[in-house]
Design an enzyme around this catalytic site. Structure first.
Site, mmCIF file in Angstrom:
data_model
loop_
_atom_site.group_PDB
_atom_site.id
_atom_site.type_symbol
_atom_site.label_atom_id
_atom_site.label_comp_id
_atom_site.label_asym_id
_atom_site.label_seq_id
_atom_site.Cartn_x
_atom_site.Cartn_y
_atom_site.Cartn_z
ATOM 1 N N CYS A 196 38.489 36.056 53.559
ATOM 2 C CA CYS A 196 37.990 35.031 54.274
ATOM 3 C C CYS A 196 38.056 35.078 55.703
ATOM 4 C CB CYS A 196 37.823 33.771 53.550
ATOM 5 S SG CYS A 196 39.475 32.740 53.620
ATOM 6 N N HIS A 245 40.090 28.229 52.285
ATOM 7 C CA HIS A 245 38.926 28.865 52.515
ATOM 8 C C HIS A 245 38.117 28.650 53.714
ATOM 9 C CE1 HIS A 245 35.632 31.675 51.319
ATOM 10 N NE2 HIS A 245 34.685 30.589 52.073
ATOM 11 N N HIS A 274 30.105 34.101 55.722
ATOM 12 C CA HIS A 274 31.591 34.036 55.223
ATOM 13 C C HIS A 274 31.917 35.372 54.174
ATOM 14 C CE1 HIS A 274 31.405 31.854 51.140
ATOM 15 N NE2 HIS A 274 30.016 32.341 51.501
#
Length: 346
Positions: free
Chosen positions: A259, A308, A320
């Site tokens: 991420c 995240h 993402h």
């Protein structure tokens, strides 16, 4: 005299009771045996457990990334210090050679002063602390000794700093290995659960994810695509070119990402250097707490521990790298699995 009477036989009623009890015990054992294996979890139950394991793996991944970044920095710092120590030692040797030449010249003329011997000492501090010795030296000689003294102290500090960083590096490498094993353990557990699904169930899960991704993409294309700045727009455009690239923990592109690897790579393509991990990326730029105030290209962070991060894509969607087993894609902020914490405008 011992009795030879036959033992008393059980009554017919007693035999019947015992037989019935034995039969009941056998029946109960059979029922227990048939119930022993736990029921196979449903597709949704497996998905829930797998998603939780993937979240835990991503938490460990960001800690792994932080340890990896620290290791890389320490290695560079140690290399720089070692170079400085080597150059400093060369300078110190040259200073000592110069003093040695001065002493040799005095010896040849027969006028060597006993105090000149301190020039050749590896520890002139003891001599410089004595005023009587300084009185016997010329200003040039005193200056030369002070340079040696300063260089020795400087080298000692640099060697100590290098030694401390080497210890820190060893501890960081240990932590890195620990986090790597933790990530691999979580991923292996998730894969084991997925392997328990039938081919039909796996196909159903994949279809659900595909439908959700297509819906998010349509929402992005039909929404407001205005970016906060030219660099945010450039970062978002760069990330769009990576759609379909696989998620790999610890990866920073250009063919695979985790991420924070995707967000740092995307901004680098826009000429902006941002930190490597999601936790560090959260501490740059201007924070935005309302989803309504987000613009395309803003960094968006999720979960209480900020493990995240993605890029805001507009209309409540993000672009993402979700987790292992997936690819870079659009997804609704409502399906991330954790709360939206805030955005950051770089």
């Amino acid at each position: 005299m011992a009795s030879h009477r036959r033992p008393k036989q059980p009554s017919r009623a007693r035999v019947t009771v015992l037989t019935t009890a034995a039969a009941a015990a056998v029946a109960l054992s059979a029922q227990a045996a048939s119930a022993a294996p736990s029921e196979k979890p449903s597709k949704d139950e497996v998905k829930s457990k797998v998603d939780k394991l993937y979240q835990e793996a991503e938490q460990a991944t960001e800690k792994y990334n932080g340890a990896k970044e620290k290791q890389d920095k320490l290695e560079k710092q140690i290399s720089t210090l070692q170079d400085k120590v080597a150059r400093g030692q060369d300078e110190l040797n040259q200073l000592r050679e110069g003093i040695g030449t001065m002493a040799s010249a005095q010896y040849r003329t027969g006028s060597i002063d006993p105090s000149v011997q301190l020039f050749l000492s590896s520890n002139p501090d003891d001599y410089l602390d004595k005023a009587s010795t300084l009185d016997q030296l010329s200003s040039q000689q005193v200056e030369a000794l002070k340079k040696i003294q300063e260089k020795q102290r400087e080298l000692a500090q640099e060697r100590q700093e290098a030694s401390d960083k080497l210890k820190d590096l060893a501890a960081t490498r240990t932590e890195l290995g620990k986090k790597k094993r933790e990530v691999q353990g979580k991923l292996a557990a998730a894969q084991k659960l997925l392997n328990s699904l039938t081919a039909k169930e796996k196909a159903a899960l994949a279809a659900e994810q595909s439908r959700a991704s297509r819906a998010s993409e349509r929402s992005v294309l039909g929404g407001d695509t205005g970016s906060a700045s030219s660099r945010a727009g450039a970062a978002f455009s760069a990330a769009q070119t990576r759609i379909g690239s696989p998620y790999v923990y610890g990866a920073t592109g250009p063919t695979s990402f985790d991420c924070s690897g995707l967000t740092s790579w995307a901004y680098a393509q826009a000429g902006v250097s941002i930190p490597r991990t999601s936790q560090e990326q959260a501490n740059i730029g201007t924070r935005i707490y309302s989803v309504n105030d987000l613009k395309v290209g803003d960094l968006v962070f999720f979960f209480n521990d900020i493990h995240h991060v993605g890029l805001y894509a507009g209309n409540g969607q993000i672009l993402h790298a979700p987790r292992t087993g997936t690819v870079v894609r659009y997804e609704s902020m409502n399906t991330i699995g954790g709360p939206f914490m805030f955005g950051v405008r770089v």
